[in-house]
Design a protein around this motif. Sequence first.
Motif, short mmCIF file in Angstrom:
data_model
loop_
_atom_site.label_atom_id
_atom_site.label_comp_id
_atom_site.label_asym_id
_atom_site.label_seq_id
_atom_site.Cartn_x
_atom_site.Cartn_y
_atom_site.Cartn_z
N THR A 108 35.19 41.28 46.31
CA THR A 108 35.80 41.95 45.16
C THR A 108 36.29 40.87 44.19
O THR A 108 36.81 39.83 44.62
N VAL A 109 36.15 41.14 42.90
CA VAL A 109 36.53 40.18 41.86
C VAL A 109 37.51 40.85 40.92
O VAL A 109 37.14 41.75 40.15
N THR A 110 38.78 40.44 40.99
CA THR A 110 39.83 41.04 40.17
C THR A 110 40.62 39.93 39.51
O THR A 110 41.84 39.82 39.66
N THR A 111 39.92 39.09 38.79
CA THR A 111 40.50 37.96 38.08
C THR A 111 40.59 38.29 36.60
O THR A 111 40.04 39.31 36.16
N PRO A 112 41.24 37.45 35.77
CA PRO A 112 41.14 37.65 34.33
C PRO A 112 39.67 37.66 33.89
O PRO A 112 38.80 37.06 34.52
#
Length: 482
Positions: A109-113
């Motif tokens: 999962t990718v939940t970065t800016p």
Amino acid sequence: MNQQNNSRRDFIKKASIAIGGFYIVPRHVLGGKGFIAPSDKLNIACVGVGNKGWSDVNGAWNNGTENIVALCDVDDKMAEQAVKKFPNAKYFKDFRKMLEEEKSIDAVTVTTPDHTHYVVSMAAMQRGKHVYVQKPLAQNLYEVRKMTEAATQYKVVTQMGNQGGSSDGVRRFTEWYKAGLIGEVNRVHAWTNRPVWPQAIPTPAGKMDIPKELDWDLWLGPAKYREYNSAYHPFDWRGWVDFGTGALGDMGCHMFDPPYKALGLGYPSEVECSLTNIWAGKFKEGYYPESYPASSIVHLKFPRAGKQDVKLTWYDGGLLPERPEEIPSHIQMGDSSGGVLMVGTKGVMTCGVYGSNPQLFPEEKLKEKGEKLPITIPRVSGADKEGHYQQWIQACKDGYGKHQPLSSSFDYAGPMSETVIMGNLAIRSYLFRTEKKNPVWIDKWDYPGRKKLLWDGKNMKITNFDEANQFVKREYREGWTL
């Protein structure tokens, strides 16, 4: 007691396979109801685990049906909650190290800016990892297109985190349109109350001490280097063009989803916009090209073979479209965060964020028809927004090419994200100046960016204002190219 034991033996025998006098008993029989064998669980790594990342970690964990094997965040303080809940997950600051060392990872999962969605997601997909990425897919058009292509190239299961895409409301919205209840649609409006963070502000000056728990260089990632400032991290990054995608990027993928699904939209052919003027003194317009505007209106046109073009207008900063005659004055359009309005030849449809509260107008003609219309689009199982994660999880287990259609896989989410980012390209072109006598004060009235931009979607190029093409792709800091 003997009767109970005999009943259980009979059940096991019926549920088992007899081979050479021995019984092979299925795992779910031995483990009891709800048992999931470790081999049936996904090993998931989560990059960005604070704020929205916290909900994505829990959504991927899915109440324990899956394994969280690795956590990654550039800020130890932001990661505290996740590290405490998942003590067996290995913790990293650098996603590159995580992907290199943790060989057991199935999905990420990718939940970065927004500005680091691309580098993290591409690194995962290139290693054959399934990915779930927050909206919009990436910070610029080039990155979105490359991510869309990579999902097919590397044969991975993908989902964008616009959770409303799995809601019953969006599906009902689409069924109403497909049934012809409001006739043919060629006009769509979408709006939001965002931004709820600072925008249209000057770039911070001076230098702040970097918090000890933060790796600032990793946070910057591919963006050009600048000194740390709390105006960027931990939350207000959305308002800056180097890191975020503004109000449109934050909410556009939620609000464009209902018309995209209903009307089958693709790439827009043209875009233009207008912005709020910020006055920084008498007859002096504030010029803040590194920050998104306080409010904007964006007009997009979509050609459709054999049908009328669709014109979609976006409003943010609290701006709203005109209320159609069909909607009574006492009824709120959308909800407090935003809404969608589709205008047809026989009536209109509205809904709120995530497809909530879909409505048909005029009510006296269409409400009963809408309620009686049979379900034709399969619903996504799972409570509330959890179904969006569960749908992706099941697809990962089924395998690429073998799973059921997803609500927001990259083949769908990519073109929709490109439309959102196209609006930002128009905004940045609007702010474009050929001359800068002073970096803050502008007293020229020659704004070459204030024009309709014509877009060649296939070749990713503005055809009538070449200066705008500088915003199709970003410059990458050394060491961050893929």
